[in-house]
Design a protein around this motif. Structure first.
Motif, PDB file in Angstrom:
ATOM      1  N   LEU A   1       0.811  -1.210   0.000  1.00 43.60           N
ATOM      2  CA  LEU A   1       0.000   0.000   0.000  1.00 43.60           C
ATOM      3  C   LEU A   1       0.846   1.262   0.000  1.00 43.60           C
ATOM      4  N   ALA A   2       2.020   1.218   0.669  1.00 39.12           N
ATOM      5  CA  ALA A   2       2.891   2.402   0.641  1.00 39.12           C
ATOM      6  C   ALA A   2       3.388   2.634  -0.785  1.00 39.12           C
ATOM      7  N   THR A   3       3.709   1.549  -1.484  1.00 42.72           N
ATOM      8  CA  THR A   3       4.099   1.684  -2.889  1.00 42.72           C
ATOM      9  C   THR A   3       2.962   2.291  -3.702  1.00 42.72           C
ATOM     10  N   PHE A   4       1.760   1.770  -3.435  1.00 44.69           N
ATOM     11  CA  PHE A   4       0.600   2.250  -4.172  1.00 44.69           C
ATOM     12  C   PHE A   4       0.378   3.741  -3.917  1.00 44.69           C
ATOM     13  N   ALA A   5       0.497   4.151  -2.646  1.00 44.48           N
ATOM     14  CA  ALA A   5       0.306   5.563  -2.324  1.00 44.48           C
ATOM     15  C   ALA A   5       1.326   6.423  -3.058  1.00 44.48           C
ATOM     16  N   SER A   6       2.568   5.947  -3.112  1.00 46.81           N
ATOM     17  CA  SER A   6       3.598   6.731  -3.810  1.00 46.81           C
ATOM     18  C   SER A   6       3.269   6.851  -5.285  1.00 46.81           C
ATOM     19  N   ILE A   7       2.828   5.746  -5.878  1.00 42.97           N
ATOM     20  CA  ILE A   7       2.495   5.793  -7.302  1.00 42.97           C
ATOM     21  C   ILE A   7       1.347   6.753  -7.544  1.00 42.97           C
ATOM     22  N   ALA A   8       0.332   6.685  -6.660  1.00 47.57           N
ATOM     23  CA  ALA A   8      -0.801   7.599  -6.797  1.00 47.57           C
ATOM     24  C   ALA A   8      -0.310   9.037  -6.718  1.00 47.57           C
ATOM     25  N   PHE A   9       0.628   9.284  -5.821  1.00 47.77           N
ATOM     26  CA  PHE A   9       1.157  10.639  -5.710  1.00 47.77           C
ATOM     27  C   PHE A   9       1.858  11.052  -6.992  1.00 47.77           C
ATOM     28  N   VAL A  10       2.717  10.182  -7.487  1.00 45.53           N
ATOM     29  CA  VAL A  10       3.463  10.520  -8.707  1.00 45.53           C
ATOM     30  C   VAL A  10       2.493  10.797  -9.835  1.00 45.53           C
ATOM     31  N   LYS A  11       1.474   9.965  -9.931  1.00 47.34           N
ATOM     32  CA  LYS A  11       0.501  10.099 -10.998  1.00 47.34           C
ATOM     33  C   LYS A  11      -0.211  11.450 -10.908  1.00 47.34           C
ATOM     34  N   LYS A  12      -0.670  11.800  -9.691  1.00 45.37           N
ATOM     35  CA  LYS A  12      -1.353  13.077  -9.527  1.00 45.37           C
ATOM     36  C   LYS A  12      -0.400  14.214  -9.832  1.00 45.37           C
ATOM     37  N   GLY A  13       0.833  14.097  -9.316  1.00 43.29           N
ATOM     38  CA  GLY A  13       1.803  15.153  -9.551  1.00 43.29           C
ATOM     39  C   GLY A  13       2.066  15.336 -11.027  1.00 43.29           C
ATOM     40  N   LEU A  14       2.252  14.206 -11.739  1.00 48.86           N
ATOM     41  CA  LEU A  14       2.505  14.273 -13.178  1.00 48.86           C
ATOM     42  C   LEU A  14       1.349  14.937 -13.889  1.00 48.86           C
ATOM     43  N   SER A  15       0.124  14.496 -13.517  1.00 49.70           N
ATOM     44  CA  SER A  15      -1.023  15.032 -14.234  1.00 49.70           C
ATOM     45  C   SER A  15      -1.167  16.524 -13.968  1.00 49.70           C
ATOM     46  N   ARG A  16      -0.772  16.944 -12.776  1.00 54.00           N
ATOM     47  CA  ARG A  16      -0.816  18.369 -12.478  1.00 54.00           C
ATOM     48  C   ARG A  16       0.122  19.127 -13.392  1.00 54.00           C
ATOM     49  N   LEU A  17       1.310  18.573 -13.564  1.00 57.77           N
ATOM     50  CA  LEU A  17       2.255  19.221 -14.460  1.00 57.77           C
ATOM     51  C   LEU A  17       1.669  19.303 -15.848  1.00 57.77           C
ATOM     52  N   GLU A  18       1.034  18.205 -16.254  1.00 48.53           N
ATOM     53  CA  GLU A  18       0.488  18.206 -17.614  1.00 48.53           C
ATOM     54  C   GLU A  18      -0.642  19.207 -17.752  1.00 48.53           C
ATOM     55  N   THR A  19      -1.532  19.262 -16.729  1.00 50.25           N
ATOM     56  CA  THR A  19      -2.638  20.209 -16.849  1.00 50.25           C
ATOM     57  C   THR A  19      -2.135  21.635 -16.818  1.00 50.25           C
ATOM     58  N   ASP A  20      -1.063  21.868 -16.057  1.00 51.84           N
ATOM     59  CA  ASP A  20      -0.492  23.212 -16.061  1.00 51.84           C
ATOM     60  C   ASP A  20       0.067  23.550 -17.437  1.00 51.84           C
ATOM     61  N   GLY A  21       0.550  22.508 -18.121  1.00 53.05           N
ATOM     62  CA  GLY A  21       1.190  22.734 -19.410  1.00 53.05           C
ATOM     63  C   GLY A  21       0.234  22.673 -20.573  1.00 53.05           C
ATOM     64  N   ALA A  22       0.377  21.657 -21.377  1.00 52.30           N
ATOM     65  CA  ALA A  22      -0.284  21.669 -22.668  1.00 52.30           C
ATOM     66  C   ALA A  22      -1.675  21.037 -22.635  1.00 52.30           C
ATOM     67  N   ASP A  23      -1.850  19.950 -21.921  1.00 53.91           N
ATOM     68  CA  ASP A  23      -3.027  19.125 -22.126  1.00 53.91           C
ATOM     69  C   ASP A  23      -3.988  19.247 -20.952  1.00 53.91           C
ATOM     70  N   PRO A  24      -4.906  20.192 -21.017  1.00 61.19           N
ATOM     71  CA  PRO A  24      -5.783  20.376 -19.876  1.00 61.19           C
ATOM     72  C   PRO A  24      -6.877  19.311 -19.782  1.00 61.19           C
ATOM     73  N   GLY A  25      -7.080  18.548 -20.821  1.00 63.02           N
ATOM     74  CA  GLY A  25      -8.208  17.621 -20.803  1.00 63.02           C
ATOM     75  C   GLY A  25      -7.944  16.392 -19.964  1.00 63.02           C
ATOM     76  N   GLU A  26      -6.689  16.092 -19.790  1.00 64.05           N
ATOM     77  CA  GLU A  26      -6.391  14.803 -19.174  1.00 64.05           C
ATOM     78  C   GLU A  26      -6.369  14.888 -17.660  1.00 64.05           C
ATOM     79  N   ASP A  27      -6.975  13.885 -17.040  1.00 63.46           N
ATOM     80  CA  ASP A  27      -6.837  13.713 -15.593  1.00 63.46           C
ATOM     81  C   ASP A  27      -7.291  14.941 -14.815  1.00 63.46           C
TER      82      ASP A  27
END
Lengths: 96, 590, 113, 314
Positions: A69-95
């Motif tokens: 579960l700790a691994t899962f939480a970290s992955i969820a964090f990375v995923k959210k963080g990545l998607s935030r970067l993406e929404t800030d950048g070019a692709d607002p539709g995703e995530d």
């Protein structure tokens, strides 16, 4: 032997507490998220020792779940963080 | 109504209790799998079956000594969980079944499954059945933790109903409701943990024989009571109720207002009268009734100042909830022990009559809203001609609620008034009378607008199917004739009390609230009346003008106070204060 | 000082912190987190009660343990429902305040009737 | 003061420190991270209290899945923080603090003054364990002695799903919950999502299986399976199923449905509702648990995924 192991548990916990203080203060989210990783590893160590000290073999199962579960939480964090970067950048539709 | 000894065997006919939970739950599961197209068919199959089970319990109960027991899994408590029904449970089971049935008929046209927009009917019918299952569990569960799960089931079914139409306002109302209800259930759970730690069981019958005036028990009782008050929305913990009940679709509002708040109220009654009979003490009971009196004052005055009919009814629910809590001090004698069950009977009867009448009123308002496209009270002129049946249902429901003979409310009031005389607590008699007047006031206010003639003919924007109005009308008539039913086999009410409901004496008791209510309506409602231009009205205004201005100022003050109390942090602080005050008064009494 | 005392105090403190956070924090998400904290404090109380009732070869009375497991799942579902409501509210209204008056003044048109 | 007590005090201090951090820190995102850490550490307290079943649940659902749920919401709502109005006034906060502290104090005193010897049902659980053929006492309580609570709680989970789904817009009704995740098919996330789930699935099933005699059970196993499913979804390898799917709905009611059916079987043919015939008790309970494992895993996963947002066709 039991005292030694318990002392080891206490030492890990103390280190964990200190580590948490420095990490949670940390300037970026990535620092903070290291907390989950830290808890994951330190918690597993504590659980394995605790299982031996108190004679509760099932503590190993808890350690297993904690690891997953700790691994899962970290992955969820990375995923959210990545998607935030993406929404800030070019692709607002995703995530959104 | 303590059972003589913990009954630890299943009685004949106990399986009906299982069925009363299993049938709605099975309906939920089946409807969920079969999906949008068949959800209404499942509901229309389950509703008559459930109704039949409730009435079977009603028939069977007097024959089996007033108690039905079922041991789930054949495990006796404290290890297992028992289902128990007494007279109170049977009455509430039957009331719930009748109201759900009427609401199902009412909603059949609103939530008809269509091909494109199937979300609302899907959710509505499943949640309706879930509420039914949860309430039945609450009425018959014999274990405090099973009651907790049932309470959560009820909340989870009620919250999505509030936000069914998906507007931002209703989502906000639903979120407030959910968060506050969760706070309430956590407090309840805390008390449960303490009780288990003290006595090693959560079974109600076993606990009632084990509890003693320990400080831990009293703290547990205070926490649980407060949690349940938050879920019942007793003043000042009512922040969630008006927006939630006014924002939901009409059929959902009827269920929420009539039944859902009664669930936590019922657990509170169980806690005070069955788990720890008499233990909380007179001081705590007076505190509850004082909050009830506050609810009557705030709820009624704010109701009279509402612009929208649905909000008016929601605030009237607030006042009526307060009315329910007046029974607590009346059940205690001067010695601080539980002496009378008659007050309990009065309170339960009030809950039943409010359930039927309020559901009818919300359904009638739903019809009016659907017909007019709005529910502004000042825009109601002429609606009596356009939607006669809806207005009739509203009127009968209102008349039943204000305590006109032979309604259940009048019988309940009679019982409670007798108790005030017996215990010498005259101040609660005043509150009881004032509550009746306030109820009359908002019913009169609405009816005077609805019956007033209109200059231009009303154009109906929506269809007004007959079945909807009939469902509301039947329910309202039920409430009006509740006082004639033979209550003595279920509730500890004297059987001759019903015969006192007629005669000259009764007429004088009727006139006082009606006249007082009309006066209150004139004094406290800020809206211009349709007859405001007539000469008689102007003459009247010349006499009472200054008084009315004073009353209106008082009303706006109360309204502002209500707004402050409905802030989240204010309500939270009140919650903690109430729990500490309850704990202190209970500790002082023992 | 035994484990019961230490963790009993810990449970009570978690309850107090949760109550404070639920009442005093204006953001709904923080209220939800505080509710979880509060819940975990109450569950720990069950754990203390069970630990005190250790008997028959068990280190903890199994009945409170079962109650806690049921309670944890209920609390999780409550959290999920609350968060879904919150996210939907944010999607529609653009803000998450629970204060309906502030929300009405934030947007120019008061919606509804 | 022996060394075990020192350890307990240290653990309680770290946990409480995290709790205070969670409540006090101004940034919501940090509070969420603090709560995840808190939840994972509370599992240690449960082990210390000798309640390993609860420790498993707390680690999997309380800290793990619950934390991820909060984390997702915090990430989505991050931009709203700037526009939220200022908090309640100092007087409000002070009175809330004082009142909460007095309630906590009352609780602490009550807990410390609980009677000695404490009442317990553990001997009764042991005495009746033979009726089910299982030796894990908690599973016995959940599945047999208090089976009604467990069944109703499954209905609570189902209602949570109905509630979450009912928040969908009418256009998206019937569609797939949550956003469509995209990730580099050769990236590290996709790699992990292929590597970890087989192990996770084995662990989940093991936790269920061992639950008959040792700590474990359907809840804990279901939570592990749910997290593995979500991992695969987040890596973009599979999509969430459309909520219209009949199969999905069957899985979602399988647990409570089978429970109810077995219970009704007991009512019709056996001694009572939810009573298991002694000869078949273990296989019956195990089959209910397998159905519940599927239901719980799917339900938890869908609760994390959220309301339907996209129509199924796309």
């Amino acid at each position: 032997m039991t005292e030694f192991l318990t002392a080891a548990v206490g030492l890990i916990l103390a280190m964990l507490g200190l580590g948490l203080v420095s990490i949670l203060r940390g300037p970026t989210d990535a620092d903070r998220m290291m907390a989950a990783q830290l808890i994951g590893t330190a918690g597993i160590a504590v659980l394995l020792l605790l299982g031996t000290v108190t004679g509760v073999p099932a503590a190993v199962d808890v350690a297993l779940i904690l690891a997953l579960l700790a691994t899962f939480a970290s992955i969820a964090f990375v995923k959210k963080g990545l998607s935030r970067l993406e929404t800030d950048g070019a692709d607002p539709g995703e995530d959104r | 109504m303590l059972p003589p000894a913990p009954a630890l065997v299943t009685t004949a006919g106990g399986f009906l209790l299982v069925l009363s939970i299993v049938v709605p739950v099975a309906g939920v599961l089946l409807a969920f799998v079969l999906g949008e197209r068949y959800v209404r068919q499942v509901a229309s199959t389950v509703v008559p079956v459930g109704l039949a089970i409730a009435f079977a319990v009603l028939v069977l109960l007097p024959r089996s000594d007033g108690h039905l027991v079922y041991l789930l899994g054949a495990w006796p408590p404290p290890l297992g969980v028992a289902l128990r029904a007494d007279g109170l449970s049977a009455v509430m089971l039957a009331t719930t079944a009748v109201v759900i049935c009427a609401v199902a008929i009412f909603a059949a046209t609103d939530f008809r499954p269509q091909s494109v927009e199937a979300r609302a009917p899907f959710a509505f019918w499943i949640l309706l059945l879930a509420i039914w299952g949860a309430l039945n569990t609450i009425f018959i569960a014999g274990d405090l933790f099973t009651l907790y799960v049932a309470l959560e089931l009820l909340t989870f079914a009620a919250v999505p109903l509030v936000s069914l139409d998906g507007r931002a306002e209703t989502l906000r109302a639903a979120l407030r409701y959910l968060l506050f209800a969760l706070l309430g259930s956590v407090l309840y759970l805390m008390g449960t943990a303490l009780l288990y730690g003290l006595y090693g069981t959560l079974d109600i019958a076993l606990l009632s024989h084990r509890v003693n005036a320990d400080s831990g028990v009293l703290i547990a009782a205070a926490l649980m009571t407060t949690g349940l008050l938050a879920k019942t929305a007793l003043f000042p913990l009512h922040l969630w109720l008006p927006p939630a009940h006014a924002g939901a679709p009409a059929a959902a509002s009827a269920i929420l207002s009539a039944l859902v708040v009664k669930g936590s109220f019922f657990i509170l009654v169980r806690l005070w009268f069955d788990v720890m009979p008499g233990l909380p003490g007179l001081a705590a009971a007076q505190l509850l009734a004082a909050l009830g009196a506050g609810a009557i004052l705030f709820g009624s005055v704010v109701a009279l100042r509402q612009e929208r009919l649905k909000l008016l009814i929601a605030y009237s629910t607030l006042a009526q909830i307060g009315y329910l809590f007046l029974m607590f001090p009346l059940a205690f004698g001067a010695s601080g022990k539980l002496e009378s069950d008659q007050a309990l009977a009065g309170g339960l009867l009030q809950a039943v009559s409010h359930a039927t009448a309020k559901a009818a009123m919300f359904m009638a308002v739903g019809s009016i809203y659907a017909g007019l496209g709005h529910d502004r009270i000042t825009g109601l002129c002429g609606v009596a001609r356009a939607l006669p049946l809806s207005v009739l249902a509203f009127a009968i429901g209102g008349i039943a609620l204000m305590g006109v003979q032979p309604s259940g409310a009048s019988f309940a009031k009679e019982l409670l008034l007798q108790e005030t005389a017996r215990t010498g607590q005259w101040w609660w008699a005043i509150v009881l009378q004032a509550g009746g007047m306030f109820t009359t006031a908002y019913v009169v206010l609405v009816l005077s607008h609805a019956l007033a003639p209109s200059d231009q003919p009303i154009v109906l924007v929506g269809p007004a199917p007959l079945s909807r109005d009939l469902a509301a009308l039947v329910l309202a008539l039920c409430s009006l004739f509740l006082g004639l039913l033979p209550w003595d086999s279920y509730l500890p009410a004297p059987s001759d009390a019903a015969s006192k409901l007629f005669g000259i004496d009764a007429l004088s008791k009727l006139l006082l609230p009606v006249l007082g209510g009309a006066a209150l309506a004139i004094l406290l409602s800020p809206w211009p009346h349709p007859l405001g231009s007539s000469a008689a009205w102007k003459a009247l205004m010349r006499v009472v003008g200054p008084l009315r201005r004073g009353c209106l100022r008082f009303g706006s003050l109360i309204e502002r106070g209500d707004e402050v109390l409905r802030q989240w942090s204010a309500a939270g602080i009140s919650l903690l204060l109430v729990s500490l005050l309850l704990a202190a008064s209970m500790l002082a009494a023992n | 000082m035994s484990a019961v005392t230490v963790f009993g105090l810990c449970a009570a403190a978690a309850v107090g912190l949760g109550l404070y956070g639920l009442i005093a924090n204006p953001q709904p998400l923080r209220k939800i987190i505080a509710f979880n904290l509060l819940g975990s404090g109450v569950f720990l109380m069950f754990g203390i009660v069970g630990r005190r009732g250790a008997a028959a070869g068990f280190g903890n009375d199994p009945v409170p343990q079962a109650l806690v497991i049921t309670g944890v799942v209920v609390a999780f579902s409550a959290t999920a429902l609350a968060i879904a409501l919150l996210l939907r509210l944010f999607q529609i209204a653009g803000s998450t305040t629970l204060n309906s008056r502030a929300a009405a003044s934030a947007r120019s048109d008061p919606s509804g009737h | 003061m022996n060394i075990a007590t020192v350890f307990e005090i240290a653990l309680a201090a770290v946990v409480l420190g995290l709790a205070i951090w969670t409540i006090a820190v101004p940034d919501t995102y940090s509070a969420t991270v603090g709560f995840i850490a808190y939840g994972l550490l509370v599992a240690l307290i449960w082990v210390r209290l000798d309640a390993v079943d609860v420790a498993l649940t707390e680690a999997a659902i309380g800290g793990g899945l619950g934390g991820v749920l909060l984390l997702g919401a915090a990430a989505r709502l991050r931009d709203t923080e700037a526009m939220t109005t200022e908090g309640p006034s100092l007087i409000v906060r002070l009175s809330a603090a004082i009142l909460s502290a007095s309630i906590a104090a009352a609780l602490a005193v009550t807990i410390l003054l609980l009677p000695d010897p404490a009442p317990t049902l553990a001997p009764a659980v042991v005495a009746n364990a033979g009726a089910t053929g299982m030796t894990n006492p908690v599973t016995n309580v959940l599945m047999a002695f208090r089976g009604m609570d467990t069944m109703l709680e499954k209905v609570v989970l189902l209602l949570a799903i109905v509630g979450v789904w009912s928040l969908a817009s009418d256009q998206a009704w019937g569609g797939r919950p949550g956003p469509r995740h995209q990730a580099d098919p050769n990236g590290v996330l996709a790699f992990l999502a292929r590597l970890l789930p087989p192990a996770g699935i084995v662990v989940g099933i093991y936790i269920l299986w061992t639950g008959a005699d040792h700590p474990g059970g359907a809840f804990q196993g279901g939570a592990v399976l749910a997290s593995m499913w979500l991992l695969v979804i987040m890596a973009g390898l599979v999509d969430t199923p459309p909520v219209r799917s009949r199969w999905l709905r069957l899985i979602l009611v399988a647990g409570p449905g089978l429970f109810l059916a077995v219970g009704l079987g007991g009512l019709c043919f056996g001694s009572a509702f939810l009573a298991y015939p002694v000869a078949f008790a273990k296989p019956l309970i195990l089959s209910i648990e397998v159905a519940m494992l599927l239901t719980i895993a799917t339900t938890l996963g869908l609760l994390l995924a959220g309301a339907p947002e996209r129509s199924a066709e796309r």
